[in-house]
Design an enzyme around this catalytic site. Structure first.
Site, PDB file in Angstrom:
ATOM      1  N   HIS A 236      -1.545 -10.554  -1.254  1.00  0.00           N
ATOM      2  CA  HIS A 236      -0.747 -10.269  -2.447  1.00  0.00           C
ATOM      3  C   HIS A 236      -1.448  -9.299  -3.398  1.00  0.00           C
ATOM      4  O   HIS A 236      -1.415  -9.461  -4.608  1.00  0.00           O
ATOM      5  CB  HIS A 236      -0.328 -11.568  -3.161  1.00  0.00           C
ATOM      6  CG  HIS A 236       0.738 -12.300  -2.410  1.00  0.00           C
ATOM      7  ND1 HIS A 236       0.452 -13.110  -1.338  1.00  0.00           N
ATOM      8  CD2 HIS A 236       2.083 -12.301  -2.561  1.00  0.00           C
ATOM      9  CE1 HIS A 236       1.580 -13.600  -0.870  1.00  0.00           C
ATOM     10  NE2 HIS A 236       2.595 -13.127  -1.575  1.00  0.00           N
TER      11      HIS A 236
ATOM     12  N   HIS B 217       0.856  -1.188   0.000  1.00  0.00           N
ATOM     13  CA  HIS B 217       0.000   0.000   0.000  1.00  0.00           C
ATOM     14  C   HIS B 217       0.889   1.234   0.000  1.00  0.00           C
ATOM     15  O   HIS B 217       2.102   1.142   0.147  1.00  0.00           O
ATOM     16  CB  HIS B 217      -0.972   0.006   1.192  1.00  0.00           C
ATOM     17  CG  HIS B 217      -0.351   0.272   2.528  1.00  0.00           C
ATOM     18  ND1 HIS B 217      -1.040   0.849   3.564  1.00  0.00           N
ATOM     19  CD2 HIS B 217       0.881   0.043   3.026  1.00  0.00           C
ATOM     20  CE1 HIS B 217      -0.267   0.956   4.628  1.00  0.00           C
ATOM     21  NE2 HIS B 217       0.910   0.464   4.328  1.00  0.00           N
TER      22      HIS B 217
ATOM     23  N   HIS C 140       3.784  -4.921   3.726  1.00  0.00           N
ATOM     24  CA  HIS C 140       3.821  -5.442   5.091  1.00  0.00           C
ATOM     25  C   HIS C 140       3.395  -6.903   5.081  1.00  0.00           C
ATOM     26  O   HIS C 140       2.696  -7.366   4.179  1.00  0.00           O
ATOM     27  CB  HIS C 140       2.828  -4.703   6.001  1.00  0.00           C
ATOM     28  CG  HIS C 140       3.107  -3.258   6.184  1.00  0.00           C
ATOM     29  ND1 HIS C 140       4.111  -2.777   6.993  1.00  0.00           N
ATOM     30  CD2 HIS C 140       2.501  -2.156   5.664  1.00  0.00           C
ATOM     31  CE1 HIS C 140       4.105  -1.463   6.973  1.00  0.00           C
ATOM     32  NE2 HIS C 140       3.130  -1.059   6.170  1.00  0.00           N
TER      33      HIS C 140
ATOM     34  N   GLU D  38      -0.451  -3.923  11.478  1.00  0.00           N
ATOM     35  CA  GLU D  38       0.286  -3.496  10.287  1.00  0.00           C
ATOM     36  C   GLU D  38       1.739  -3.957  10.365  1.00  0.00           C
ATOM     37  O   GLU D  38       2.342  -4.322   9.370  1.00  0.00           O
ATOM     38  CB  GLU D  38       0.215  -1.982  10.156  1.00  0.00           C
ATOM     39  CG  GLU D  38       0.826  -1.462   8.884  1.00  0.00           C
ATOM     40  CD  GLU D  38       0.516  -0.002   8.652  1.00  0.00           C
ATOM     41  OE1 GLU D  38       1.379   0.677   8.077  1.00  0.00           O
ATOM     42  OE2 GLU D  38      -0.569   0.469   9.013  1.00  0.00           O
TER      43      GLU D  38
ATOM     44  N   CYS E 143       5.895   6.496   4.543  1.00  0.00           N
ATOM     45  CA  CYS E 143       4.741   5.675   4.149  1.00  0.00           C
ATOM     46  C   CYS E 143       4.012   6.226   2.930  1.00  0.00           C
ATOM     47  O   CYS E 143       3.110   5.592   2.404  1.00  0.00           O
ATOM     48  CB  CYS E 143       3.774   5.496   5.319  1.00  0.00           C
ATOM     49  SG  CYS E 143       4.463   4.469   6.629  1.00  0.00           S
TER      50      CYS E 143
ATOM     51  N   HIS F  97       5.078   0.562  -0.413  1.00  0.00           N
ATOM     52  CA  HIS F  97       5.783  -0.396   0.441  1.00  0.00           C
ATOM     53  C   HIS F  97       4.818  -1.505   0.832  1.00  0.00           C
ATOM     54  O   HIS F  97       3.618  -1.422   0.589  1.00  0.00           O
ATOM     55  CB  HIS F  97       6.346   0.309   1.690  1.00  0.00           C
ATOM     56  CG  HIS F  97       5.299   0.878   2.586  1.00  0.00           C
ATOM     57  ND1 HIS F  97       4.585   2.030   2.285  1.00  0.00           N
ATOM     58  CD2 HIS F  97       4.819   0.452   3.777  1.00  0.00           C
ATOM     59  CE1 HIS F  97       3.726   2.283   3.258  1.00  0.00           C
ATOM     60  NE2 HIS F  97       3.845   1.335   4.181  1.00  0.00           N
TER      61      HIS F  97
END
Length: 134
Positions: free
Chosen positions: A73, A15, A30, A112, A24, A28
């Protein structure tokens, strides 16, 4: 008397937060972890689910299409339709997508990172632990 059930789910996703004033803002990813929280006051009295508030497999059946079709994904900005998919917005989105599918749903928790977590619940009493005293 109340029973609280939690069903965990995991997904890998990317995201970006386009309005963020830090790193952010960049694309990137997570390794996300989430939980759906169900509350019930009565146990099923007869049949194959006797003694349960709800079968965990029923929670999983409602959750899996969401994870497989929108979260795991995926680029969350596109797959969820959220312009700014923060953990807060994502927790609300998951709750909204599941509220009619999981009876007794009271909260969604989104981790997150391993140190950053958001809990969304429209039911204030569910997470109101009273005044903190040091």
């Amino acid at each position: 008397m109340s029973f609280i059930l939690e069903k965990e789910f995991k997904f890998e996703a990317a995201h970006q937060l386009p309005q963020h004033d830090g790193k952010c803002r960049r694309l990137h990813g997570h390794s996300w972890k989430g939980r759906v929280v169900v509350e019930g006051t009565h146990l099923i009295a007869s049949g194959p689910k006797t003694g349960m508030v709800m079968d965990y497999s029923d929670i999983k059946a409602a959750l899996d299409p969401l994870v497989e079709g929108h979260l795991d994904h995926y680029y969350l900005n596109d797959s969820t339709g959220l312009e700014n998919p923060t953990s807060e917005n994502l927790a609300l989105w998951v709750f909204t997508m599941l509220r009619d599918k999981i009876p007794g749903l009271v909260a969604v928790v989104i981790d997150e990172t391993c140190t950053s977590r958001c809990t969304y619940s429209p039911i204030k009493k569910w997470f109101d632990f009273g005044e903190f005293k040091a």
